[in-house]
Design an enzyme around this catalytic site. Sequence first.
Site, PDB file in Angstrom:
ATOM      1  N   SER A   3       0.829  -1.211   0.000  1.00 29.09           N
ATOM      2  CA  SER A   3       0.000   0.000   0.000  1.00 29.09           C
ATOM      3  C   SER A   3       0.862   1.259   0.000  1.00 29.09           C
ATOM      4  O   SER A   3       1.999   1.266   0.477  1.00 29.09           O
ATOM      5  CB  SER A   3      -0.900   0.028   1.235  1.00 29.09           C
ATOM      6  OG  SER A   3      -1.760  -1.086   1.265  1.00 29.09           O
TER       7      SER A   3
HETATM    8  N1  SAH Z   1      -1.071  -4.519   4.080  1.00 32.44           N
HETATM    9  C1  SAH Z   1      -0.397  -4.863   2.850  1.00 32.44           C
HETATM   10  C2  SAH Z   1      -1.268  -4.601   1.643  1.00 32.44           C
HETATM   11  C3  SAH Z   1      -1.167  -5.739   0.695  1.00 32.44           C
HETATM   12  S1  SAH Z   1      -2.369  -5.751  -0.610  1.00 32.44           S
HETATM   13  C4  SAH Z   1       0.950  -4.172   2.746  1.00 32.44           C
HETATM   14  O1  SAH Z   1       1.209  -3.265   3.541  1.00 32.44           O
HETATM   15  O2  SAH Z   1       1.764  -4.565   1.912  1.00 32.44           O
HETATM   16  C5  SAH Z   1      -3.676  -6.706   0.090  1.00 32.44           C
HETATM   17  C6  SAH Z   1      -3.352  -8.123   0.471  1.00 32.44           C
HETATM   18  O3  SAH Z   1      -4.584  -8.726   0.879  1.00 32.44           O
HETATM   19  C7  SAH Z   1      -2.822  -9.001  -0.651  1.00 32.44           C
HETATM   20  O4  SAH Z   1      -1.601  -9.551  -0.280  1.00 32.44           O
HETATM   21  C8  SAH Z   1      -3.895 -10.078  -0.824  1.00 32.44           C
HETATM   22  O5  SAH Z   1      -3.378 -11.343  -1.177  1.00 32.44           O
HETATM   23  C9  SAH Z   1      -4.527 -10.095   0.545  1.00 32.44           C
HETATM   24  N2  SAH Z   1      -5.885 -10.645   0.592  1.00 32.44           N
HETATM   25  C10 SAH Z   1      -6.902 -10.498  -0.295  1.00 32.44           C
HETATM   26  N3  SAH Z   1      -7.982 -11.186   0.089  1.00 32.44           N
HETATM   27  C11 SAH Z   1      -7.669 -11.796   1.268  1.00 32.44           C
HETATM   28  C12 SAH Z   1      -8.366 -12.670   2.163  1.00 32.44           C
HETATM   29  N4  SAH Z   1      -9.609 -13.060   1.940  1.00 32.44           N
HETATM   30  N5  SAH Z   1      -7.712 -13.088   3.263  1.00 32.44           N
HETATM   31  C13 SAH Z   1      -6.430 -12.725   3.514  1.00 32.44           C
HETATM   32  N6  SAH Z   1      -5.716 -11.914   2.704  1.00 32.44           N
HETATM   33  C14 SAH Z   1      -6.314 -11.456   1.593  1.00 32.44           C
END
Ligand code: SAH
Length: 217
Positions: free
Chosen positions: A64
């Site tokens: 993000s």
């Molecule tokens: N907080 C992260 C943002 C990553 S993007 C950072 O700081 O890098 C969002 C993430 O949510 C992705 O890695 C994706 O695989 C995960 N995601 C999406 N749906 C999900 C679910 N149902 N359960 C767990 N993770 C999920």
Amino acid sequence: MEDSNRHKGMRKRLAEKLYEKGIRDENVLSAIQAIPRHFFLDKAFEEHAYEDKAFPIDEHQTISQPYTVAYQTELLQVKKRDKVLEIGTGSGYQSAVLAVLGVRLYTIERHELLHQKAKKMFEVLGLLGIRSYFRDGFNGLGEFAPFDKIIVTAGAIEVPPALKKQLTIGGILVIPVGDETHQKMLKITRLNQSDYQEEILSNFRFVPLLKGKNSKK
Ligand code: SAH
């Protein structure tokens, strides 16, 4: 990996930029200055780590944007020792920011590869208190509920009901809700056993919250 004075200088400027964009919580700004974001990026993007931008990570996901991380963290109003659940570990950057704020963090990721890489990074940074799980976050983490705060870092079509139920009374859930192209940030506060207060805030664009798990090939 190395955290040089040059990196620290870039982080200080990033924190100043986030202040200019409206982030006022001093603890959040200090946390941004404490965590070496360049550790969480692929080598190719390392030089850009302190720009206020999202970047690609593995599995077509993203780390993000720092503003988004700061904005969501500020909305959570975390206190030391708060029990916090994060859905979407991804790179682990948001997790690290929450961990340095002194919360008891549980984080869930649906991609096994990302889960494993983030776990290693927490060890590198000495953030040994973070509990990370390879799960589908739609169902939350029932066995450790309730949580004082829950943060979802992927865009949801609707609020997963399990997450609301896993909040303490007075607890806060921060979640972007909308379609694939844009979401609105929602801040949901649990008032009592059955009532919730909902605030609809700014627009964001996250990768989607998806059902099921994705094991490493
Ligand atoms: N907080 C992260 C943002 C990553 S993007 C950072 O700081 O890098 C969002 C993430 O949510 C992705 O890695 C994706 O695989 C995960 N995601 C999406 N749906 C999900 C679910 N149902 N359960 C767990 N993770 C999920």
